[in-house]
Design a protein around this motif. Sequence first.
Motif, PDB file in Angstrom:
ATOM      1  N   ASP A 195      -7.776  16.273 -17.830  1.00 10.87           N
ATOM      2  CA  ASP A 195      -8.497  15.003 -17.184  1.00 10.87           C
ATOM      3  C   ASP A 195      -6.503  13.976 -17.203  1.00 10.87           C
ATOM      4  O   ASP A 195      -6.206  12.865 -16.937  1.00 10.87           O
ATOM      5  CB  ASP A 195      -9.467  13.859 -17.661  1.00 10.87           C
ATOM      6  N   LYS A 196      -5.733  15.009 -17.467  1.00  9.19           N
ATOM      7  CA  LYS A 196      -4.379  14.298 -16.978  1.00  9.19           C
ATOM      8  C   LYS A 196      -3.428  15.138 -15.897  1.00  9.19           C
ATOM      9  O   LYS A 196      -3.330  16.161 -16.251  1.00  9.19           O
ATOM     10  CB  LYS A 196      -3.243  14.989 -18.999  1.00  9.19           C
ATOM     11  N   ASN A 197      -2.085  14.821 -15.408  1.00  6.13           N
ATOM     12  CA  ASN A 197      -1.487  15.757 -14.940  1.00  6.13           C
ATOM     13  C   ASN A 197      -0.112  15.339 -15.538  1.00  6.13           C
ATOM     14  O   ASN A 197       0.549  15.238 -15.760  1.00  6.13           O
ATOM     15  CB  ASN A 197      -0.734  14.344 -13.379  1.00  6.13           C
ATOM     16  N   VAL A 198       0.157  16.936 -15.239  1.00  2.73           N
ATOM     17  CA  VAL A 198       0.823  17.790 -15.921  1.00  2.73           C
ATOM     18  C   VAL A 198       1.644  19.047 -15.296  1.00  2.73           C
ATOM     19  O   VAL A 198       1.278  19.683 -14.102  1.00  2.73           O
ATOM     20  CB  VAL A 198       0.629  18.579 -16.871  1.00  2.73           C
ATOM     21  N   CYS A 199       3.555  18.856 -15.056  1.00  2.00           N
ATOM     22  CA  CYS A 199       3.520  19.555 -14.416  1.00  2.00           C
ATOM     23  C   CYS A 199       3.911  20.656 -14.612  1.00  2.00           C
ATOM     24  O   CYS A 199       4.143  21.015 -15.629  1.00  2.00           O
ATOM     25  CB  CYS A 199       5.309  19.298 -13.305  1.00  2.00           C
ATOM     26  N   GLU A 200       3.976  21.263 -13.905  1.00  2.00           N
ATOM     27  CA  GLU A 200       4.709  23.134 -13.929  1.00  2.00           C
ATOM     28  C   GLU A 200       5.500  23.298 -15.098  1.00  2.00           C
ATOM     29  O   GLU A 200       5.661  23.974 -16.001  1.00  2.00           O
ATOM     30  CB  GLU A 200       5.198  24.378 -12.765  1.00  2.00           C
ATOM     31  N   LEU A 255       1.468  -1.309   0.062  1.00  2.00           N
ATOM     32  CA  LEU A 255      -0.372   0.297   0.263  1.00  2.00           C
ATOM     33  C   LEU A 255       1.236   0.777   0.636  1.00  2.00           C
ATOM     34  O   LEU A 255       1.894   1.167   0.834  1.00  2.00           O
ATOM     35  CB  LEU A 255      -0.715  -0.066   1.129  1.00  2.00           C
ATOM     36  N   LYS A 256       0.656   2.341  -0.838  1.00  2.00           N
ATOM     37  CA  LYS A 256       1.227   3.558  -0.609  1.00  2.00           C
ATOM     38  C   LYS A 256       0.472   4.265  -0.825  1.00  2.00           C
ATOM     39  O   LYS A 256      -1.035   4.662  -1.958  1.00  2.00           O
ATOM     40  CB  LYS A 256       1.700   3.272  -2.341  1.00  2.00           C
ATOM     41  N   LYS A 257       0.279   5.600   0.175  1.00  2.00           N
ATOM     42  CA  LYS A 257      -0.210   6.922  -0.414  1.00  2.00           C
ATOM     43  C   LYS A 257      -0.083   7.131  -1.736  1.00  2.00           C
ATOM     44  O   LYS A 257       1.479   7.783  -1.803  1.00  2.00           O
ATOM     45  CB  LYS A 257       0.057   7.956   0.409  1.00  2.00           C
ATOM     46  N   TYR A 258      -1.159   7.544  -2.440  1.00  2.00           N
ATOM     47  CA  TYR A 258      -0.983   8.099  -3.716  1.00  2.00           C
ATOM     48  C   TYR A 258      -0.809   9.456  -3.895  1.00  2.00           C
ATOM     49  O   TYR A 258      -1.065  10.207  -3.683  1.00  2.00           O
ATOM     50  CB  TYR A 258      -2.638   7.568  -4.812  1.00  2.00           C
ATOM     51  N   GLN A 259       0.592  10.042  -5.138  1.00  2.00           N
ATOM     52  CA  GLN A 259       0.158  11.101  -5.237  1.00  2.00           C
ATOM     53  C   GLN A 259       0.500  11.145  -7.169  1.00  2.00           C
ATOM     54  O   GLN A 259       1.105  10.490  -7.884  1.00  2.00           O
ATOM     55  CB  GLN A 259       2.014  11.173  -4.891  1.00  2.00           C
ATOM     56  N   PRO A 260       0.095  12.018  -7.597  1.00  2.00           N
ATOM     57  CA  PRO A 260      -0.265  12.482  -9.020  1.00  2.00           C
ATOM     58  C   PRO A 260       1.181  12.357  -8.904  1.00  2.00           C
ATOM     59  O   PRO A 260       2.391  13.459  -8.835  1.00  2.00           O
ATOM     60  CB  PRO A 260      -1.056  13.260  -8.474  1.00  2.00           C
ATOM     61  N   THR A 261       1.655  12.114 -10.616  1.00  2.00           N
ATOM     62  CA  THR A 261       2.578  12.915 -11.328  1.00  2.00           C
ATOM     63  C   THR A 261       2.273  12.405 -12.709  1.00  2.00           C
ATOM     64  O   THR A 261       1.034  12.797 -13.044  1.00  2.00           O
ATOM     65  CB  THR A 261       4.101  10.853 -11.508  1.00  2.00           C
ATOM     66  N   CYS A 262       3.406  13.423 -13.756  1.00  2.09           N
ATOM     67  CA  CYS A 262       2.950  14.077 -14.778  1.00  2.09           C
ATOM     68  C   CYS A 262       3.069  13.271 -15.301  1.00  2.09           C
ATOM     69  O   CYS A 262       4.199  12.246 -15.447  1.00  2.09           O
ATOM     70  CB  CYS A 262       4.151  15.447 -14.875  1.00  2.09           C
ATOM     71  N   ILE A 263       2.830  12.666 -16.573  1.00  2.86           N
ATOM     72  CA  ILE A 263       2.717  12.029 -17.388  1.00  2.86           C
ATOM     73  C   ILE A 263       3.781  12.351 -18.414  1.00  2.86           C
ATOM     74  O   ILE A 263       3.952  11.265 -19.659  1.00  2.86           O
ATOM     75  CB  ILE A 263       0.549  12.125 -17.899  1.00  2.86           C
ATOM     76  N   PHE A 264       4.465  13.298 -18.254  1.00  2.16           N
ATOM     77  CA  PHE A 264       5.811  13.483 -19.130  1.00  2.16           C
ATOM     78  C   PHE A 264       7.049  13.059 -18.658  1.00  2.16           C
ATOM     79  O   PHE A 264       7.008  12.481 -19.457  1.00  2.16           O
ATOM     80  CB  PHE A 264       5.494  14.441 -19.879  1.00  2.16           C
ATOM     81  N   CYS A 265       6.989  13.742 -17.587  1.00  2.00           N
ATOM     82  CA  CYS A 265       8.553  14.143 -16.805  1.00  2.00           C
ATOM     83  C   CYS A 265       8.424  12.457 -16.135  1.00  2.00           C
ATOM     84  O   CYS A 265       9.222  12.211 -15.174  1.00  2.00           O
ATOM     85  CB  CYS A 265       9.129  14.599 -16.696  1.00  2.00           C
ATOM     86  N   GLY A 266       7.579  12.675 -15.184  1.00  2.00           N
ATOM     87  CA  GLY A 266       7.331  11.842 -13.916  1.00  2.00           C
ATOM     88  C   GLY A 266       7.360  12.154 -12.840  1.00  2.00           C
ATOM     89  O   GLY A 266       7.509  12.157 -11.135  1.00  2.00           O
ATOM     90  N   ALA A 292       6.093  14.605  -9.173  1.00  2.00           N
ATOM     91  CA  ALA A 292       5.165  14.915  -8.146  1.00  2.00           C
ATOM     92  C   ALA A 292       5.074  16.383  -8.245  1.00  2.00           C
ATOM     93  O   ALA A 292       4.264  16.327  -7.241  1.00  2.00           O
ATOM     94  CB  ALA A 292       5.595  13.391  -7.471  1.00  2.00           C
ATOM     95  N   GLU A 293       5.744  16.645  -8.099  1.00  2.00           N
ATOM     96  CA  GLU A 293       6.057  18.231  -7.312  1.00  2.00           C
ATOM     97  C   GLU A 293       5.393  19.411  -8.567  1.00  2.00           C
ATOM     98  O   GLU A 293       5.690  19.004  -9.570  1.00  2.00           O
ATOM     99  CB  GLU A 293       7.378  18.884  -7.325  1.00  2.00           C
ATOM    100  N   GLY A 294       4.799  20.388  -7.802  1.00  2.00           N
ATOM    101  CA  GLY A 294       3.622  21.139  -8.630  1.00  2.00           C
ATOM    102  C   GLY A 294       3.170  20.844  -9.606  1.00  2.00           C
ATOM    103  O   GLY A 294       2.243  21.338 -11.166  1.00  2.00           O
ATOM    104  N   VAL A 295       2.598  19.477  -9.720  1.00  2.00           N
ATOM    105  CA  VAL A 295       0.978  18.813 -10.926  1.00  2.00           C
ATOM    106  C   VAL A 295      -0.181  19.834 -10.664  1.00  2.00           C
ATOM    107  O   VAL A 295      -0.706  20.015  -9.486  1.00  2.00           O
ATOM    108  CB  VAL A 295       1.365  17.286 -10.138  1.00  2.00           C
ATOM    109  N   LYS A 296      -0.786  19.417 -11.930  1.00  2.00           N
ATOM    110  CA  LYS A 296      -2.093  19.961 -12.008  1.00  2.00           C
ATOM    111  C   LYS A 296      -2.764  19.166 -13.115  1.00  2.00           C
ATOM    112  O   LYS A 296      -2.128  18.846 -13.712  1.00  2.00           O
ATOM    113  CB  LYS A 296      -1.644  21.460 -12.671  1.00  2.00           C
ATOM    114  N   ARG A 297      -3.788  18.915 -12.754  1.00  2.00           N
ATOM    115  CA  ARG A 297      -4.980  18.755 -13.530  1.00  2.00           C
ATOM    116  C   ARG A 297      -5.584  19.324 -15.247  1.00  2.00           C
ATOM    117  O   ARG A 297      -6.060  20.338 -14.343  1.00  2.00           O
ATOM    118  CB  ARG A 297      -5.998  18.155 -12.916  1.00  2.00           C
ATOM    119  N   ILE A 298      -5.510  19.013 -16.076  1.00  5.40           N
ATOM    120  CA  ILE A 298      -4.978  19.579 -17.379  1.00  5.40           C
ATOM    121  C   ILE A 298      -5.922  18.866 -18.615  1.00  5.40           C
ATOM    122  O   ILE A 298      -5.187  17.360 -18.397  1.00  5.40           O
ATOM    123  CB  ILE A 298      -4.276  20.272 -18.306  1.00  5.40           C
TER     124      ILE A 298
END
Length: 81
Positions: A67-72, A46-57, A59-65
């Motif tokens: 329905d996709k996670n993309v970092c700044e 079990l792991k606490k879920y942290q969304p990651t960027c679909i391009f670079c992976g 996990a910081e500064g991720v926004k939903r665009i």
Amino acid sequence: MIKATGIVRKVDELGRIVLPIELRRNLDINIKDPIEIYVDGNTILLKKYQPTCIFCGNAEGVKRIHDKNVCENCIKELKSL
């Protein structure tokens, strides 16, 4: 590295287990936080879920665009194309 906690819990009739408060506090898991479930052979992780960027992976500064996670950083890079 997997570390034994010495904590044993039974599965209830609905398939649920309770994570002890000490464990949730140590891992910063709060009520309604999403948890990812992994399987490795006959081991459940079990792991606490942290969304990651679909391009670079990242996990910081991720926004939903759309329905996709993309970092700044990737957003900036995409804008410059």
